[in-house]
Design a protein around this motif. Structure first.
Motif, mmCIF file in Angstrom:
data_model
loop_
_atom_site.group_PDB
_atom_site.id
_atom_site.type_symbol
_atom_site.label_atom_id
_atom_site.label_comp_id
_atom_site.label_asym_id
_atom_site.label_seq_id
_atom_site.Cartn_x
_atom_site.Cartn_y
_atom_site.Cartn_z
ATOM 1 N N ASN A 109 0.175 -6.459 -2.784
ATOM 2 C CA ASN A 109 1.177 -7.259 -3.400
ATOM 3 C C ASN A 109 0.367 -8.865 -3.218
ATOM 4 O O ASN A 109 0.126 -9.271 -2.133
ATOM 5 C CB ASN A 109 2.516 -7.402 -2.509
ATOM 6 C CG ASN A 109 3.404 -8.234 -3.176
ATOM 7 O OD1 ASN A 109 2.994 -9.536 -3.411
ATOM 8 N ND2 ASN A 109 4.450 -7.816 -3.813
ATOM 9 N N SER B 271 -1.510 -3.954 2.031
ATOM 10 C CA SER B 271 -0.564 -4.447 0.915
ATOM 11 C C SER B 271 -1.432 -4.559 -0.482
ATOM 12 O O SER B 271 -2.487 -5.057 -0.342
ATOM 13 C CB SER B 271 0.353 -5.361 1.451
ATOM 14 O OG SER B 271 0.859 -5.922 0.047
ATOM 15 N N THR C 41 -5.218 -6.195 5.106
ATOM 16 C CA THR C 41 -3.772 -5.998 4.691
ATOM 17 C C THR C 41 -4.075 -4.510 4.000
ATOM 18 O O THR C 41 -4.720 -4.496 3.092
ATOM 19 C CB THR C 41 -3.242 -7.045 4.075
ATOM 20 O OG1 THR C 41 -1.925 -6.719 3.848
ATOM 21 C CG2 THR C 41 -3.661 -7.636 2.613
#
Length: 92
Positions: free
Chosen positions: A56, A54, A52
Motif C-alpha cells: 500500500n 505491505s 515493509t
C-alpha cells in the motif's frame, strides 16, 4: 442501547469501512528511483520490500515518515513521495 450510543457506533463503523476502502485502492505498482550514485536501483527496491510487507503506497509512505529506512550502506537518507495512488518516487 440508547440512541446516542447507536449513532456513535454507526459513525465509527462508517469511518472504519471508508478507511479500509480508501487504503485498499492504493496498491503499489511502480517505484521510481532517482539519485542512486553509490547503490544500484535494485538494492533500493529490495530495501523497500524488506522494510515493509505491505503493498500500500500510503502505508509505505507513512511508515517511512515515522521510522525512515536505514538498511542501506552509504545512504544517508531516502525520501519517499507519493506520485500517484499506484506509484512512489524514491530519492536517494
Amino acid at each position: 442501547m440508547s440512541k446516542a450510543w447507536k449513532i456513535v457506533f454507526l459513525s465509527l463503523l462508517s469511518i472504519v469501512v471508508i478507511s479500509l476502502l480508501y487504503l485498499s485502492t492504493f496498491k503499489l505498482k511502480e517505484v521510481e528511483v532517482s539519485g542512486c550514485e553509490v547503490v544500484n536501483e535494485q538494492d533500493v527496491l529490495d530495501a523497500i520490500s524488506n522494510y515493509t510487507k505491505s503493498d500500500n503506497t500510503v502505508l509505505i509512505y507513512l511508515k517511512n515518515k515515522i521510522k525512515p529506512i536505514e538498511s542501506l550502506r552509504f545512504v544517508a537518507k531516502m525520501d519517499i513521495e507519493i506520485v500517484s495512488r499506484n506509484k512512489l518516487s524514491v530519492t536517494v
